[in-house]
Design an enzyme around this catalytic site. Structure first.
Site, PDB file in Angstrom:
ATOM      1  N   THR A 103       0.839  -1.189   0.000  1.00 21.53           N
ATOM      2  CA  THR A 103       0.000   0.000   0.000  1.00 21.53           C
ATOM      3  C   THR A 103       0.878   1.245   0.000  1.00 21.53           C
ATOM      4  O   THR A 103       1.940   1.265   0.620  1.00 21.53           O
ATOM      5  CB  THR A 103      -0.918   0.001   1.235  1.00 21.53           C
ATOM      6  OG1 THR A 103      -1.819  -1.099   1.146  1.00 21.53           O
ATOM      7  CG2 THR A 103      -1.714   1.290   1.335  1.00 21.53           C
ATOM      8  N   SER A 112       2.065   5.119  -2.325  1.00 16.92           N
ATOM      9  CA  SER A 112       2.307   5.643  -3.667  1.00 16.92           C
ATOM     10  C   SER A 112       3.313   4.818  -4.449  1.00 16.92           C
ATOM     11  O   SER A 112       3.148   4.596  -5.651  1.00 16.92           O
ATOM     12  CB  SER A 112       2.766   7.104  -3.583  1.00 16.92           C
ATOM     13  OG  SER A 112       3.964   7.219  -2.843  1.00 16.92           O
ATOM     14  N   ASP A 164       8.520   3.616   4.860  1.00 18.82           N
ATOM     15  CA  ASP A 164       8.704   5.022   5.226  1.00 18.82           C
ATOM     16  C   ASP A 164      10.148   5.303   5.621  1.00 18.82           C
ATOM     17  O   ASP A 164      10.638   6.417   5.436  1.00 18.82           O
ATOM     18  CB  ASP A 164       7.753   5.379   6.376  1.00 18.82           C
ATOM     19  CG  ASP A 164       6.293   5.211   5.980  1.00 18.82           C
ATOM     20  OD1 ASP A 164       5.889   5.848   4.994  1.00 18.82           O
ATOM     21  OD2 ASP A 164       5.585   4.431   6.636  1.00 18.82           O
ATOM     22  N   LYS A 169       7.041   1.223   8.764  1.00 15.99           N
ATOM     23  CA  LYS A 169       5.944   1.253   7.804  1.00 15.99           C
ATOM     24  C   LYS A 169       4.663   1.676   8.509  1.00 15.99           C
ATOM     25  O   LYS A 169       4.576   1.606   9.721  1.00 15.99           O
ATOM     26  CB  LYS A 169       5.748  -0.120   7.151  1.00 15.99           C
ATOM     27  CG  LYS A 169       6.877  -0.490   6.187  1.00 15.99           C
ATOM     28  CD  LYS A 169       6.684  -1.860   5.547  1.00 15.99           C
ATOM     29  CE  LYS A 169       5.337  -2.055   4.923  1.00 15.99           C
ATOM     30  NZ  LYS A 169       5.016  -1.021   3.895  1.00 15.99           N
ATOM     31  N   GLY A 170       3.695   2.100   7.728  1.00 14.52           N
ATOM     32  CA  GLY A 170       2.406   2.458   8.291  1.00 14.52           C
ATOM     33  C   GLY A 170       2.005   3.892   8.069  1.00 14.52           C
ATOM     34  O   GLY A 170       0.965   4.324   8.568  1.00 14.52           O
ATOM     35  N   GLY A 171       2.825   4.633   7.308  1.00 13.32           N
ATOM     36  CA  GLY A 171       2.455   6.008   7.009  1.00 13.32           C
ATOM     37  C   GLY A 171       1.147   6.101   6.254  1.00 13.32           C
ATOM     38  O   GLY A 171       0.411   7.084   6.369  1.00 13.32           O
ATOM     39  N   GLY A 172       0.838   5.048   5.492  1.00 12.68           N
ATOM     40  CA  GLY A 172      -0.426   5.001   4.763  1.00 12.68           C
ATOM     41  C   GLY A 172      -1.558   4.370   5.545  1.00 12.68           C
ATOM     42  O   GLY A 172      -2.682   4.261   5.051  1.00 12.68           O
ATOM     43  N   GLU A 194      -0.276  -5.113   6.220  1.00 22.02           N
ATOM     44  CA  GLU A 194       1.036  -5.205   5.584  1.00 22.02           C
ATOM     45  C   GLU A 194       1.947  -6.178   6.319  1.00 22.02           C
ATOM     46  O   GLU A 194       2.649  -6.981   5.693  1.00 22.02           O
ATOM     47  CB  GLU A 194       1.681  -3.817   5.517  1.00 22.02           C
ATOM     48  CG  GLU A 194       1.036  -2.892   4.506  1.00 22.02           C
ATOM     49  CD  GLU A 194       1.575  -1.478   4.571  1.00 22.02           C
ATOM     50  OE1 GLU A 194       1.438  -0.761   3.578  1.00 22.02           O
ATOM     51  OE2 GLU A 194       2.122  -1.084   5.624  1.00 22.02           O
ATOM     52  N   LYS A 211      14.459   7.506   1.773  1.00 23.01           N
ATOM     53  CA  LYS A 211      13.971   6.673   2.875  1.00 23.01           C
ATOM     54  C   LYS A 211      15.088   5.937   3.613  1.00 23.01           C
ATOM     55  O   LYS A 211      14.837   5.324   4.654  1.00 23.01           O
ATOM     56  CB  LYS A 211      12.960   5.652   2.337  1.00 23.01           C
ATOM     57  CG  LYS A 211      11.816   6.264   1.529  1.00 23.01           C
ATOM     58  CD  LYS A 211      10.987   7.235   2.341  1.00 23.01           C
ATOM     59  CE  LYS A 211       9.934   7.933   1.496  1.00 23.01           C
ATOM     60  NZ  LYS A 211       8.974   7.010   0.875  1.00 23.01           N
TER      61      LYS A 211
END
EC number: 5.3.1.6
Length: 262
Positions: A33, A35, A92, A102-105, A111, A129
């Site tokens: 997940t 961009s 991220d 991870k988990g900015g989205g 995930e 990153k």
């Protein structure tokens, strides 16, 4: 590929394009997940359409599932797949040991479940990153809505004894309301600045009542594919110690990714 793309979009695209080299016919894939992962889904869709690639995808969010269906990828659940050949996702932050934040989205729970149900995890990202020490990016922690303020207080109390530079947490918002994950939970973003012992922090956070999961991915990622705006791509494989670099040239023509933004 269009020369009118921004450098950051070029970096994301070439990373996604390079990661497609690891995809083989008949694979069951975890689809990330964000961009950068969206570029991957579009690239895979092109391979399905133009090259006859046969794959099944397990998305890590509802928006990834929607995009995968749009580009012609067969979507199945993790329960249907049972086990995956490969998961490809963004990050991220990542460090030299390929540990991640991870988990900015907002999809960290799905995930992490999907990534750990895979033979291999590949992270696709851009050069911004890469960090010496995790923690500059706020660490997401998914918590159940019931008693989230108590969970927040407990987390901040625990952080005082951890090897971190910051100890504050904030509730992630979506306009004027708390952000809600696909699983119906909230996210607390921890502003730590630097994480000295990510493994210890991950274990401690997951012991706190109300915490579902945290965004530290420790010893899960096998390969990081890093793209750059000039078309260069670096591949770091933590298992065999290999590090290689390739380069893609961009042409001034139309492409099916032109409508894909962040």
């Amino acid at each position: 590929m269009s020369a009118n793309m921004s450098p950051i979009d070029k970096a994301k695209f070439v990373a996604a394009k390079r990661a497609c080299d690891y995809v083989q016919d008949g694979m069951k894939l975890g689809l990330g997940t964000g961009s950068t992962a969206a570029w991957l889904v579009r690239c895979l869709g092109e391979m399905v359409r133009d090259n006859g690639l046969k794959i099944k995808g397990v998305p890590t969010s509802s928006r990834t599932a929607e995009l995968a269906r749009q580009v012609g990828i067969e979507v199945i659940s993790l329960d249907e797949a049972k086990w995956l050949d490969l998961t490809i996702d963004g990050a991220d932050e990542y460090d030299h040991d390929l540990n991640l934040i991870k988990g900015g989205g907002g999809a960290l729970l799905q995930e992490k479940i999907v990534a750990t149900a895979s033979d291999q995890m590949i992270v696709i990202t851009d050069g911004s990153k890469r960090v010496e020490s995790l923690g500059n990016f706020p660490l997401p922690v998914e918590v159940i809505p019931f008693g989230w303020q108590t969970s927040k207080a407990l987390i901040e109390e625990v952080l005082v004894g951890m090897d971190v530079l910051g100890t504050t947490a904030s509730l992630r918002m979506n306009a004027d309301a708390p952000y809600v994950t696909d699983e119906g939970n909230h996210i607390l973003d921890l502003h730590l600045n630097r994480i000295g012992n990510a493994r210890q922090l991950s274990l401690v956070l997951n012991q706190i009542p109300g915490v579902v999961e945290n965004g530290l991915f420790i010893d899960i990622c096998d390969i990081v594919v890093t793209g750059y705006g000039d078309g260069r791509v670096e591949v770091q494989d933590i298992n065999n110690g290999e590090h290689d670099e390739t380069r893609y040239d961009f042409l001034d023509d139309d492409n099916l990714f032109a409508d894909l933004g962040d």
